[in-house]
Design a protein around this motif. Structure first.
Motif, PDB file in Angstrom:
ATOM      1  N   ALA A  54       0.759  -1.025   0.157  1.00  0.00           N
ATOM      2  CA  ALA A  54       0.084  -0.082  -0.126  1.00  0.00           C
ATOM      3  C   ALA A  54       0.951   1.178  -0.081  1.00  0.00           C
ATOM      4  O   ALA A  54       1.371   1.754   0.977  1.00  0.00           O
ATOM      5  N   THR A  55       0.912   1.801  -1.030  1.00  0.00           N
ATOM      6  CA  THR A  55       1.927   3.010  -1.280  1.00  0.00           C
ATOM      7  C   THR A  55       1.051   4.305  -1.491  1.00  0.00           C
ATOM      8  O   THR A  55       1.766   5.205  -1.115  1.00  0.00           O
ATOM      9  N   CYS A  56      -0.091   4.365  -1.694  1.00  0.00           N
ATOM     10  CA  CYS A  56      -0.934   5.570  -1.928  1.00  0.00           C
ATOM     11  C   CYS A  56      -2.282   5.685  -1.436  1.00  0.00           C
ATOM     12  O   CYS A  56      -2.878   4.473  -1.493  1.00  0.00           O
ATOM     13  N   CYS A  57      -2.779   6.824  -1.204  1.00  0.00           N
ATOM     14  CA  CYS A  57      -4.021   6.976  -0.800  1.00  0.00           C
ATOM     15  C   CYS A  57      -4.883   7.821  -2.005  1.00  0.00           C
ATOM     16  O   CYS A  57      -4.299   8.594  -2.442  1.00  0.00           O
ATOM     17  N   TYR A  58      -5.835   7.225  -2.371  1.00  0.00           N
ATOM     18  CA  TYR A  58      -6.721   7.886  -3.683  1.00  0.00           C
ATOM     19  C   TYR A  58      -7.901   8.668  -3.127  1.00  0.00           C
ATOM     20  O   TYR A  58      -8.713   7.755  -2.404  1.00  0.00           O
ATOM     21  N   VAL A  59      -8.457   9.853  -3.501  1.00  0.00           N
ATOM     22  CA  VAL A  59      -9.404  10.409  -3.293  1.00  0.00           C
ATOM     23  C   VAL A  59     -10.232  10.581  -4.535  1.00  0.00           C
ATOM     24  O   VAL A  59      -9.568  11.427  -5.389  1.00  0.00           O
ATOM     25  N   LEU A  60     -11.358  10.261  -4.682  1.00  0.00           N
ATOM     26  CA  LEU A  60     -12.039  10.194  -6.080  1.00  0.00           C
ATOM     27  C   LEU A  60     -12.498  11.982  -6.326  1.00  0.00           C
ATOM     28  O   LEU A  60     -13.245  12.474  -5.438  1.00  0.00           O
ATOM     29  N   VAL A  61     -12.023  12.568  -7.384  1.00  0.00           N
ATOM     30  CA  VAL A  61     -12.367  13.659  -7.542  1.00  0.00           C
ATOM     31  C   VAL A  61     -13.417  14.003  -8.761  1.00  0.00           C
ATOM     32  O   VAL A  61     -14.362  14.512  -8.709  1.00  0.00           O
ATOM     33  N   SER A  62     -13.473  12.842  -9.740  1.00  0.00           N
ATOM     34  CA  SER A  62     -14.376  12.798 -10.785  1.00  0.00           C
ATOM     35  C   SER A  62     -14.269  11.246 -11.343  1.00  0.00           C
ATOM     36  O   SER A  62     -13.228  10.796 -11.291  1.00  0.00           O
ATOM     37  N   GLY A  63     -15.453  10.779 -11.884  1.00  0.00           N
ATOM     38  CA  GLY A  63     -15.562   9.475 -12.604  1.00  0.00           C
ATOM     39  C   GLY A  63     -16.315   8.572 -11.496  1.00  0.00           C
ATOM     40  O   GLY A  63     -17.210   9.019 -10.851  1.00  0.00           O
ATOM     41  N   GLY A  64     -15.786   7.405 -11.605  1.00  0.00           N
ATOM     42  CA  GLY A  64     -16.364   6.245 -10.728  1.00  0.00           C
ATOM     43  C   GLY A  64     -15.547   5.234 -10.486  1.00  0.00           C
ATOM     44  O   GLY A  64     -14.538   5.187 -11.235  1.00  0.00           O
ATOM     45  N   LEU A  65     -15.827   4.292  -9.493  1.00  0.00           N
ATOM     46  CA  LEU A  65     -14.869   3.444  -9.138  1.00  0.00           C
ATOM     47  C   LEU A  65     -15.607   2.246  -8.744  1.00  0.00           C
ATOM     48  O   LEU A  65     -16.827   2.210  -8.212  1.00  0.00           O
ATOM     49  N   ARG A  66     -14.910   1.055  -8.517  1.00  0.00           N
ATOM     50  CA  ARG A  66     -15.505  -0.119  -7.867  1.00  0.00           C
ATOM     51  C   ARG A  66     -14.627  -0.793  -7.099  1.00  0.00           C
ATOM     52  O   ARG A  66     -13.128  -0.897  -7.557  1.00  0.00           O
ATOM     53  N   MET A  67     -14.786  -1.413  -5.806  1.00  0.00           N
ATOM     54  CA  MET A  67     -13.795  -1.968  -5.073  1.00  0.00           C
ATOM     55  C   MET A  67     -14.352  -3.392  -5.025  1.00  0.00           C
ATOM     56  O   MET A  67     -15.217  -4.057  -5.150  1.00  0.00           O
ATOM     57  N   CYS A  68     -13.255  -4.364  -4.998  1.00  0.00           N
ATOM     58  CA  CYS A  68     -13.348  -5.869  -5.135  1.00  0.00           C
ATOM     59  C   CYS A  68     -12.590  -6.647  -4.180  1.00  0.00           C
ATOM     60  O   CYS A  68     -11.346  -6.042  -3.874  1.00  0.00           O
ATOM     61  N   LYS A  69     -13.014  -7.724  -3.751  1.00  0.00           N
ATOM     62  CA  LYS A  69     -12.093  -8.620  -2.663  1.00  0.00           C
ATOM     63  C   LYS A  69     -12.129  -9.972  -3.461  1.00  0.00           C
ATOM     64  O   LYS A  69     -13.012 -10.326  -3.874  1.00  0.00           O
ATOM     65  N   LEU A  70     -10.965 -10.550  -3.252  1.00  0.00           N
ATOM     66  CA  LEU A  70     -10.850 -11.951  -3.627  1.00  0.00           C
ATOM     67  C   LEU A  70     -11.458 -13.028  -2.705  1.00  0.00           C
ATOM     68  O   LEU A  70     -11.553 -12.992  -1.438  1.00  0.00           O
ATOM     69  N   LEU A  71     -12.132 -14.003  -3.287  1.00  0.00           N
ATOM     70  CA  LEU A  71     -12.705 -14.986  -2.765  1.00  0.00           C
ATOM     71  C   LEU A  71     -12.859 -16.415  -3.432  1.00  0.00           C
ATOM     72  O   LEU A  71     -13.291 -16.231  -4.494  1.00  0.00           O
ATOM     73  N   GLN A  72     -12.113 -17.165  -2.833  1.00  0.00           N
ATOM     74  CA  GLN A  72     -12.041 -18.414  -3.513  1.00  0.00           C
ATOM     75  C   GLN A  72     -11.449 -18.500  -5.080  1.00  0.00           C
ATOM     76  O   GLN A  72     -11.758 -18.824  -6.096  1.00  0.00           O
ATOM     77  N   GLY A  73     -10.353 -17.427  -5.203  1.00  0.00           N
ATOM     78  CA  GLY A  73      -9.772 -16.763  -6.284  1.00  0.00           C
ATOM     79  C   GLY A  73     -10.633 -16.289  -7.262  1.00  0.00           C
ATOM     80  O   GLY A  73      -9.998 -15.895  -8.383  1.00  0.00           O
TER      81      GLY A  73
END
Length: 485
Positions: A54-73
């Motif tokens: 973990a090298t950076c912290c990101y704060v959304l200014v414009s656009g969109g994002l999605r977060m994902c976690k690994l589960l059983q590969g």
């Protein structure tokens, strides 16, 4: 494939203040942030991967994002948003090194987006310099929750162990007491046999008749192991018929002898053979000798059964506790489930247990003692839900590269409004003093965190099923997750 990144630009003080994360900062603080951070434009694609440093912290200014976690590969989406000011990445950089070494999820952008990017080291400096008290409070809260979870988890294990120990003691006491009683009675019967044998062999009973009686005795012993299944009414009629015959032929204590003989299937025809073999003079002694022989054989069978039950219980306890075994080993999941059922047999009274085990399921490397704790927690909850009556179903099967274990019950089910909370620490529906709310939380961490598997529940009234998924080869699973990142 890493998304394309354009040259960064700086944000002004006023622009930063429009992001809710920074709206309460002073002008000096905003100016410092404007100098230390920069805007990054990101095309569609992955920004960072779960597990990376973990090298950076990101704060959304414009656009969109999605977060994902690994589960059983596989990656599972946990959030999708276009709200300005949301943050992700190394936002916990001000924690100790152990708490911020890797990204906790993967982030993708949904469209060309802009982020205000802060270096992790800068984030740590900022938080510790500007909000030292907040940092101490947050670290104290995190550490406190961690210690609380560890302490309560240990207590949960001790409570489960105490309950299982009490049940095991009870289960061991029954066959042990039965063996002691059988030995005491056996001693009396052997003494009686010696007395009657001495009387029959005093020289007045000829050798031929004695041999006939011995043959009848041996045949009677064989019938002990093959005693017919009869209803109480049928057994009572057989006892009455034998008792009447014994009374007619002058045998004393027919009420004591008839039940023993009838229990193994001896009838009036057998008594006639005994009478023919020894004659009226030795009839009572021969019948008593026959009764003692049958009783002795039955008692020895009872002792053998009791000692076998004790041995089985001790073996199950060793299998359950994994005494003298490596914590991580190749195990047969079916044997672990069976040993847990034996250990919990005292709690399963009145419950119908159905075992549907796949004989082709291969052994897997696992932390056996901790898996036993998972079975115990789930089965204990299932038994409690059924309130003393119902069906507990344990099923194992193979699904590709995974082993699947299902534990189901016929209880009232888990209400939909709390189904998403049952794996939360300290959440419990049990009365105060009866549960810590950590059983399923511990189970989830053992399966998901330690074994890289999955634990989920499907529930409706009369059919609640906990599904545990474990990789057959955990090393391949870890490598697959690394490749995805």
């Amino acid at each position: 494939m890493t998304a394309a990144v354009e040259e960064p630009r700086r944000m002004t003080r006023d622009e930063l203040r429009t992001l809710f994360l920074f709206e309460s900062l002073t002008d000096e603080q905003l100016d410092w942030l404007a100098r230390e951070g920069h805007v990054t434009k990101v095309d569609e694609g992955k920004v960072f991967s779960e597990g990376d440093e973990a090298t950076c912290c990101y704060v959304l200014v414009s656009g969109g994002l999605r977060m994902c976690k690994l589960l059983q590969g596989e990656e599972v989406e946990i959030n999708r948003t276009s709200q300005r000011g949301v943050y992700a990445g190394a936002f916990n950089a001000f924690f100790g090194a152990d708490d911020r070494k890797g990204y906790t999820a993967s982030m993708y952008v949904l469209e060309p987006s802009e982020f205000f990017e802060i270096d992790a080291a800068t984030m740590a400096t900022m938080m510790n310099a500007w909000f030292p008290m907040a940092v101490h409070l947050i670290e104290g809260f995190v550490m406190g929750m961690r210690r609380t979870n560890e302490t309560m988890g240990q207590r949960e294990r001790l409570l489960a162990l105490g309950s299982l120990s009490a049940g095991l003691t009870h289960e061991l006491n029954n066959p042990a007491a039965a063996a002691v009683r059988a030995v005491s009675t056996l001693r009396q019967r052997v003494a009686g046999m010696r007395s009657k044998l001495a009387m029959l062999a005093d020289g007045t009973l000829d050798t031929t008749k004695l041999h006939q009686l011995v043959a009848i005795q041996e045949a009677a012993v064989e019938k002990v192991a093959k005693a017919p299944e009869r209803s109480p009414l049928e057994l009572s009629d057989a006892e009455d018929e034998l008792s009447d015959w014994l009374d007619e032929h002058g045998a004393r204590g027919s009420w004591d002898v008839a039940p023993v003989l009838a229990a193994v299937g001896l009838d009036v025809a057998w008594m006639e053979e005994v009478l023919t073999a020894v004659g009226p003079e030795y009839l009572e002694g021969a019948i008593r000798w026959l009764m003692y022989t049958i009783d002795t054989e039955s008692l020895m069978n009872e002792i053998d059964d009791s000692v076998t039950r004790i041995s089985t219980l001790v073996g199950a306890a060793k299998q359950y506790s994994q005494i003298d075994r490596s914590p991580y080993q190749v195990v047969d999941l079916r044997e672990l489930l069976k040993s847990t059922l034996v250990m919990m047999s005292n709690k399963l009274q009145g419950i119908t247990v159905v075992k549907d085990f796949d004989p082709e399921l291969p052994p897997i490397p696992a932390y056996a003692a901790e898996l036993n704790q998972v079975w115990t927690n789930i089965i204990d909850n299932a038994v409690g839900a059924m309130n003393g009556s119902g069906t507990l179903t344990l099923r194992t099967k193979r699904d590709g590269a995974y082993a699947v274990i299902e534990i189901g019950d016929t209880g009232p089910g888990i209400p939909a409004e709390i189904r998403n909370r049952i794996f939360e620490p300290f959440f419990t529906t049990k009365p105060i003093g009866e549960g810590t709310g950590l059983g399923l939380d511990i189970s989830w961490r053992i399966i998901v965190k330690k074994h890289h598997g999955d634990l989920r529940v499907d529930s409706q009234p009369g059919d609640t099923r906990f599904k545990i998924v474990l990789p057959l080869n955990p090393e391949n699973e870890i490598e697959a997750q690394a490749d995805l990142s």
